[in-house]
Design an enzyme around this catalytic site. Structure first.
Site, short mmCIF file in Angstrom:
data_model
loop_
_atom_site.label_atom_id
_atom_site.label_comp_id
_atom_site.label_asym_id
_atom_site.label_seq_id
_atom_site.Cartn_x
_atom_site.Cartn_y
_atom_site.Cartn_z
N ASN A 91 1.65 2.57 1.49
CA ASN A 91 2.23 3.09 2.74
C ASN A 91 3.72 3.42 2.65
O ASN A 91 4.22 4.22 3.44
CB ASN A 91 1.95 2.13 3.91
N GLU B 109 5.04 -10.16 0.65
CA GLU B 109 5.26 -9.54 1.96
C GLU B 109 3.91 -9.04 2.43
O GLU B 109 3.32 -8.17 1.78
CB GLU B 109 6.26 -8.39 1.87
N GLU C 31 13.24 -10.35 0.58
CA GLU C 31 13.50 -9.10 -0.14
C GLU C 31 14.69 -8.40 0.49
O GLU C 31 15.01 -8.63 1.65
CB GLU C 31 12.30 -8.16 0.01
N CYS D 191 3.68 -2.34 8.12
CA CYS D 191 3.47 -3.75 8.45
C CYS D 191 4.37 -4.17 9.60
O CYS D 191 4.14 -5.19 10.23
CB CYS D 191 3.70 -4.62 7.22
C1 UN1 Z 1 10.02 -0.33 7.91
O1 UN1 Z 1 9.43 -0.58 8.97
O2 UN1 Z 1 11.02 0.38 7.89
O3 UN1 Z 1 4.73 -2.39 4.16
C2 UN1 Z 1 9.62 -0.89 6.60
C3 UN1 Z 1 5.45 -2.22 5.14
C4 UN1 Z 1 6.79 -2.89 5.13
C5 UN1 Z 1 7.92 -1.95 5.20
C6 UN1 Z 1 8.28 -1.56 6.58
N1 UN1 Z 1 6.89 -3.72 3.95
O4 UN1 Z 1 5.09 -1.54 6.06
#
Ligand code: UN1
Length: 487
Positions: A158, A256, A468, A290
């Site tokens: 993503n 994560e 992170e 996420c």
């Molecule tokens: C964002 O919302 O700018 O996998 C980053 C994901 C997250 C990154 C989101 N680790 O959607």
């Protein structure tokens, strides 16, 4: 180099091991989710023998790179950042073509990746330890940071360039060697990043790229005795498996995982601002973040107004081919995501959720994984739709009596990645920042869309291990050594 593996040069994605590009032992096709007739190219998938080769190359690379100077690290990372930024339009187009987010989102993500390399170029110069007087007279104690060694980075589809960047850049800045395994669903952006890194002046073996499936190449990397640490972004289910293996093997691990992020809207919120936070957070990037807001928790006094203004705004969202000008939401990334989205929607409706907006498939002239964004009402925070991550453009509006109930509802989740609140009250915002159980809090801002220079991560079951991004990334990518010296 194994010549038989290398015969097909029309691959869009190949493996990079010990400074050489290699084919694989099987292949899959990388397809544009906006237009299934548009094939980006075949992807050469690595096998287990190539995992061993990559680990051997990285072990050698780690030894060499551990002795590099801060200036060498700065130069390499800064150069990578410069090339990414100078090619942001072209790389953004490739990213949107393979992942399905809109072109402005794709270019934005590439820009973020370039800036991340620039940020960690500077951090390579600023990596510092400490010095204390010992308890024993005349003795000095210094505390240093050393690289961990060989780090496996397993990244999702993503954010196909930003997440590889935010793991690779600090790994290299602090002197480690890397084996990157991007998702096989959208691997071309990571492949393009690898091509840039391959020309950056890094010694052979310091950066390696393997394409493959998580349950094959990913699992082999995690279990490999030559891998010292694993950083993973993806689902909670896989994260748990990785943590179990790393626990058993006593490897450092950073995970994560998902979110079921609440956006609380209070009676005193600016309605336009609340609606735009909800639309952006829940539906942009097709909800495949996420950090997406999937639970819109709204107090009674503004509930009716919020639902009608949000559905009105949803009616104006332009769904279409990711590369077409004016598109605001592209397709989902794959058939699997589409099936998951439809499955959750069907079950929620069977359980009594009302459809305030959405339902029919949008009329698009391309064959792709298109869905209409969905807003549900009349769901319970305990229902499956509000407990599990859908990873698509779907949000529920949960009606609550007051701020206290909103806060309790927001906290009533196994996840704790990001939480947002829309309110005009500084006191409420301050209280929410204190009491909400999340790693990131947004006041009058969408839950998704974060800065690259500050820590990123969640509490509860959203994240595991140290943070992170930003300066705290150093914790994961280095280990401490305490040295005592007598005169
Ligand atoms: C964002 O919302 O700018 O996998 C980053 C994901 C997250 C990154 C989101 N680790 O959607």
């Amino acid at each position: 180099m194994n010549k038989t593996r290398d015969k097909n040069s029309n691959f869009c994605c190949r493996n990079f091991i010990g400074g050489e590009w290699q084919g694989g032992s099987s292949e899959i096709l990388n397809v544009n989710p906006s237009d299934l007739s548009d094939i980006i190219g075949p992807v050469a998938l690595a096998d287990r023998a190539m995992v061993d080769e990559a680990v051997a190359a990285a072990s050698h690379g780690a030894e060499v790179w551990a002795t590099s100077t801060p200036q060498q690290r700065f130069d390499v990372l800064d150069g990578i950042g410069t090339e990414i930024l100078s090619r942001r339009e072209e790389l953004g187009k490739l990213l949107s073509r393979e992942e399905g987010k809109t072109l402005p989102e794709g270019i934005g993500e590439v820009t973020r990746a370039g800036n991340i390399f620039k940020f960690y170029a500077g951090e390579a110069l600023r990596s510092e330890g400490g010095r204390l007087d010992s308890l024993r007279p005349g003795v000095e104690v210094d505390i240093r940071r050393e690289p961990e060694g060989v780090i496996a980075l397993i990244t999702p589809w993503n954010f196909p360039i930003a997440i590889p960047a935010w793991k690779t850049a600090p790994a290299l800045a602090y002197g480690n060697a890397v084996i990157l395994k991007p998702s096989e669903i959208a691997p071309a952006s990571a492949n393009a990043l690898a091509e840039i890194i391959a020309r950056s002046g890094l010694p052979e073996g310091v950066f390696n790229l393997l394409h493959g499936r998580g349950d094959d190449v990913g699992a082999a990397l995690v279990a490999h005795s030559g891998v010292n640490a694993v950083s993973f972004t993806g689902s909670q289910k896989i994260g748990r498996k990785i943590a179990a293996v790393c626990g058993r093997e006593m490897k450092k691990v950073q995970l994560e995982m998902g979110g079921k992020n609440p956006l609380v809207v209070l009676d005193d919120a600016d309605i336009d601002r609340a609606v735009s936070c909800a639309i952006d957070g829940a539906f942009f990037s097709a909800g495949q973040r996420c950090t997406a807001s999937s639970r819109l928790i709204v107090t009674e006094g503004i509930y009716g107004k919020f639902v009608s203004a949000t559905t009105e705004a949803m009616g104006k969202i332009r769904i279409g081919h990711a590369l077409e000008a004016g598109t605001q939401i592209g397709p989902l990334s794959s058939q699997m995501q589409m099936d998951k989205f439809n499955g959750y929607l069907g079950r929620a409706r069977e359980e009594g959720a009302k459809l305030a907006f959405g339902g029919p498939e949008p009329a698009i002239s391309y064959k792709g994984y298109y869905v209409t964004p969905v807003l549900l009402t009349d769901t319970d925070n305990d229902s499956r739709i509000n407990r599990e991550e859908v990873f698509g453009p779907l949000a529920s509006v949960i009606r609550v009596a007051d701020y206290e109930t909103a806060l309790q509802t927001a906290n009533d989740s196994l996840y704790g990645l990001c939480a947002g609140i829309c309110t005009a009250s500084l006191a409420r915002a301050a209280d929410f920042k204190n009491r909400v159980q999340a790693g990131m809090v947004m006041v009058n801002l969408p839950t998704a869309g974060v800065d690259y220079h500050v820590p990123f991560g969640g509490s509860k079951e959203s994240s595991f291990g140290s943070r992170e991004q930003g300066r705290p990334a150093i914790e994961f990518y280095t280990k401490l050594k305490t040295a005592y010296t007598a005169p």
